[in-house]
Design a protein around this motif. Structure first.
Motif, short mmCIF file in Angstrom:
data_model
loop_
_atom_site.label_atom_id
_atom_site.label_comp_id
_atom_site.label_asym_id
_atom_site.label_seq_id
_atom_site.Cartn_x
_atom_site.Cartn_y
_atom_site.Cartn_z
N THR A 38 4.60 1.01 -0.08
CA THR A 38 5.01 0.20 1.18
C THR A 38 4.22 0.87 2.20
N GLY A 39 4.34 0.13 3.39
CA GLY A 39 3.78 0.53 4.54
C GLY A 39 4.77 0.93 5.52
N LEU A 40 4.12 0.74 6.79
CA LEU A 40 5.29 1.11 7.97
C LEU A 40 6.48 0.43 7.87
N PRO A 46 0.48 -1.88 -2.32
CA PRO A 46 -0.55 -1.52 -1.61
C PRO A 46 -1.66 -0.99 -2.06
N GLY A 47 -1.78 -0.47 -3.18
CA GLY A 47 -3.08 0.06 -3.82
C GLY A 47 -3.92 -1.32 -4.11
N SER A 69 -1.93 5.24 -1.45
CA SER A 69 -1.97 3.96 -0.71
C SER A 69 -1.43 4.20 0.73
N GLN A 101 -6.31 -3.48 7.64
CA GLN A 101 -5.64 -3.09 6.59
C GLN A 101 -4.14 -3.23 6.75
N LEU A 102 -3.48 -2.81 7.96
CA LEU A 102 -2.32 -3.12 8.28
C LEU A 102 -1.66 -4.50 8.19
N LYS A 134 -18.42 4.76 -1.91
CA LYS A 134 -17.65 3.85 -1.16
C LYS A 134 -17.20 4.63 0.33
N VAL A 159 -5.62 -2.11 -0.74
CA VAL A 159 -6.81 -1.48 -0.45
C VAL A 159 -8.00 -1.99 -1.04
N GLN A 175 -11.43 -4.13 0.74
CA GLN A 175 -12.62 -3.69 0.11
C GLN A 175 -13.51 -4.81 0.04
N LEU A 196 -2.79 5.86 3.20
CA LEU A 196 -4.07 5.29 4.03
C LEU A 196 -3.77 4.27 4.86
N PHE A 197 -2.54 3.74 4.66
CA PHE A 197 -2.09 2.65 5.69
C PHE A 197 -1.60 3.54 7.03
N LEU A 221 -1.70 -5.64 4.62
CA LEU A 221 -0.33 -4.92 3.97
C LEU A 221 0.64 -5.54 4.40
#
Lengths: 440, 440
Positions: free
Chosen positions: B140-142, B274-275, A215, B260-261, A11, B278, B282, A218-219, B264
């Motif tokens: 979480t993200g940003l 979040p996982g 995860s 991705q963001l 991947k 991802v 993909q 990654l973001f 998210l």
């Protein structure tokens, strides 16, 4: 596990046809599982083992162990002994940094001489999660949350698909021999605390926390790609160097919307904490003159520029604190303030805050490591007390004792920082001005 | 403290000349310290107290307490009683969400009717740090790291300059009376674990962790301002809605660097972890057909679109898992895989991983809450065991028992999820295909 491993390699394009990979194998569980997974995977590889000679017989035992396994497997092995202690002393760097520098220099050499296309490091998802949490503790921005890539230049991390639990289960399942590093419990104090005390607690909040942190990293990496490029172009406009000084143009910074993030990435690299950077950013809009100290640098808010100049390195910490020093980031984060004392019953009292009668002090103050023989008169007492006795009373463990600092005025200790102030310098009913030092 | 408070208000422009502020005062230590700091600050203010009637006499006691203090101080007070339980039931939302909705609707009303310019909430830096850590646990993200602003629209948070330690010290110092909320210890399980078990550990790594997390949240806020605006404009191009479905164009997503963001922020709002995001990202580059489940939504990677459609809400969890379900995010995160079994001694064994003989299963499987009377045959045993007895043996506390799920095949329990699989469905030497469910 083996299927996940091969999927992950595919991947992320970690290995191409014809590649030769050099595996960094310490003998620990992660690298031994990595060796097992590469063995019979069809990928061509050799092994490199660094003997950092830091743990005497144990280090030699690791080397012997890796040698035997490689011989049994019929795998080519490179071994090198390093005098890590001498290298660290000679370059005035920590043992950890020394080991990293030595190891990567040697790997590079091996790649060039033997035609390896990449070096595989056995980092797993828990390593990412732990690093993120350590960075958050110490203060970080976006960059510190971006984690590790499966691939960065010639370094590949083919175990990033797995958590430590999975690696341990696989090792047990397949009887994969490995050696425990006895210094694990002591060398990396922060990481071990995060690993053994923090992550299990977080897992009770959410069992998937390790994967979630991975995860998120990654973001954050993607967000950083977006923002990092802009910050680099800002650098050309806003920053210039002059001898050993770095100058940031205040007028240009003031009108730049990304100035906080820019200062964050520039100045955390020089040892300033995020909290301090908030203060530095605010000083852009205040009078010139404020100064900030980090481990290696002094930053002054001058008229047209923020001027950063290196401090002369010293073995022992011994910093001077002037009456106009706003804050320091090294060896601990402290902010300073002076205020008129109207009501001397009303000020914060906590071991992390030292409040003193300004007129009892003689500037500059000195912040230094405590040493044997140091004494002071603890607040509320009239007799001397040795600091060594205080630390014993407080049951401070040995490895923390080295990080205890004292603040002095005119060679007299006014504060065992973070623990107790000296009675002679306390705020009295007669105090008219107070000097406050706050840990943060 | 008072000086810091006024500086903070000034620095963030929280109050302007002529403003009238409504203080949200529960009677707890934070809001009582806020009340004390506003009193005599020169700012015009009144107090609002919500009685959520959730704790009987205790709730009424809080109301009485706040009323008396306000009377003594000569401060105008608004009080309202809510039937929070009924509101939560009626709207099928949690008590916490209900209390928040009721409270903010009322505050808004008070502002309009009485001309208040802003509402002051007594959040402190520890609240920010705790929220960041909770979000990191849950994934979480940003956005989830951006913390709370000192000011957002009409909400102001004038205590964000202080940590809980400072607030407690100030309350003690100044003899500020307050009431403890007896449900603090139980209502917010995650927050209390973070507060009492995690942050003290992190403070041993770095005593400034609370301040550092707060600073980091400020920087994340700035990074989010930069990136969030871009994501909103992407939305117009990439997303469309059709009846209750949301469709994301796969060709447009595939060539968008920020995909991705973007996914998210879009999909965590719909309950995907979040996982999982991802994995969804993909799937853009894989065959159509994969599906993903969250608490309220199903996402299918169709030909031209990612199609998100709402699930019908149900009181009790009862989800069907088809043979081609890749993963679910609700009520727990699980991923599923099927593989040929070559060596049936070699597969991961952990309570968080259920590995089954595929041919013993009948699809679709069902995931549901356990209920009284449920039984299974624990792995390695030959007799039935009640799940209630298993949970007692494992000393699972009451509040966690409600969150135990079982997986069924044809009305037979195959796994007490996260604890023990059933002996009848285990992998045997004769197994040729394995079905694996992994918690993450």
């Amino acid at each position: 596990m083996r299927v996940k491993f091969l999927n992950f390699i595919e991947k992320h394009n970690l290995v191409h046809f014809g590649d030769r990979v050099l595996l960094a194998v310490s003998g620990g569980i992660d690298s031994m599982v990595m060796l097992n997974l590469f063995h019979g995977s069809g990928v061509r590889f050799s092994v490199a083992h660094c003997n950092f000679t830091l743990r005497g017989h144990e280090s030699d035992g690791d080397q012997e162990f890796v040698s035997q396994i490689c011989q049994t497997m019929g795998v080519e092995l490179f071994v090198k002994r390093f005098d890590t202690n001498a290298y660290a002393r000679g370059n005035r760097i920590s043992i950890q940094v020394a080991a990293r520098e030595l190891r990567f220099a040697w790997f590079k050499e091996l790649c060039v001489q033997n035609g390896f296309t990449s070096v595989a490091i056995a980092h797993n998802r828990n390593d990412v999660a732990e690093t993120m949490l350590i960075n958050l503790c110490r203060g970080t921005g976006l960059k510190g949350l971006t984690g590790m890539s499966p691939k960065s230049n010639t370094i590949i991390r083919p175990l990033l698909f797995a958590s430590r639990i999975e690696i341990e289960a696989y090792a047990k399942e397949n009887g994969i021999a490995h050696r425990e590093d006895s210094t694990n419990a002591s060398v990396e104090y922060a990481r071990n605390r995060i690993r053994h005390n923090v992550i299990p607690q977080l897992e009770m909040v959410n069992p998937g926390v390790v994967n979630n942190l991975y995860s998120t990293s990654l973001f954050m990496g993607q967000a950083w790609e977006e923002i990092g490029a802009k910050l680099i172009s800002l650098r050309d406009r806003i920053r210039k160097t002059h001898d050993e000084e770095i100058l940031y143009s205040i007028p240009l910074l003031a009108k730049e919307p990304l100035r906080q993030l820019f200062l964050l990435e520039e100045l955390t690299a020089l040892g300033f904490s995020p909290g301090r950077i908030v203060d530095i950013e605010q000083s852009l809009f205040a009078q010139p003159g404020k100064s900030f100290l980090s481990k290696g640098y002094r930053l002054v808010r001058d008229r047209e520029y923020l001027v950063v100049s290196p401090l002369i390195p010293q073995d022992e910490v011994c910093l001077q604190i002037d009456m106009d020093t706003q804050s320091i980031d090294f060896p601990i984060n402290l902010t300073f303030s002076i205020e008129d004392a109207e009501d001397n019953t009303d000020f914060p009292r906590s071991p992390g805050i030292g409040v003193f009668d300004l007129h009892a002090l003689k500037f500059p103050l000195t912040l230094r490591n405590w040493k044997q023989g140091d004494w002071f008169i603890p607040l509320g007492m009239s007799g001397k007390k040795k600091i060594s006795d205080l630390l014993t009373d407080l049951k401070i463990p040995l490895h923390r004792k080295e990080k205890i600092y004292v603040m002095e005025s005119d060679n007299q200790i006014i504060w065992v920082v973070g623990y107790r102030i000296d009675n002679r310098f306390r705020v009295k009913p007669s105090t008219t001005r107070r000097f406050t030092a706050t840990m943060d």
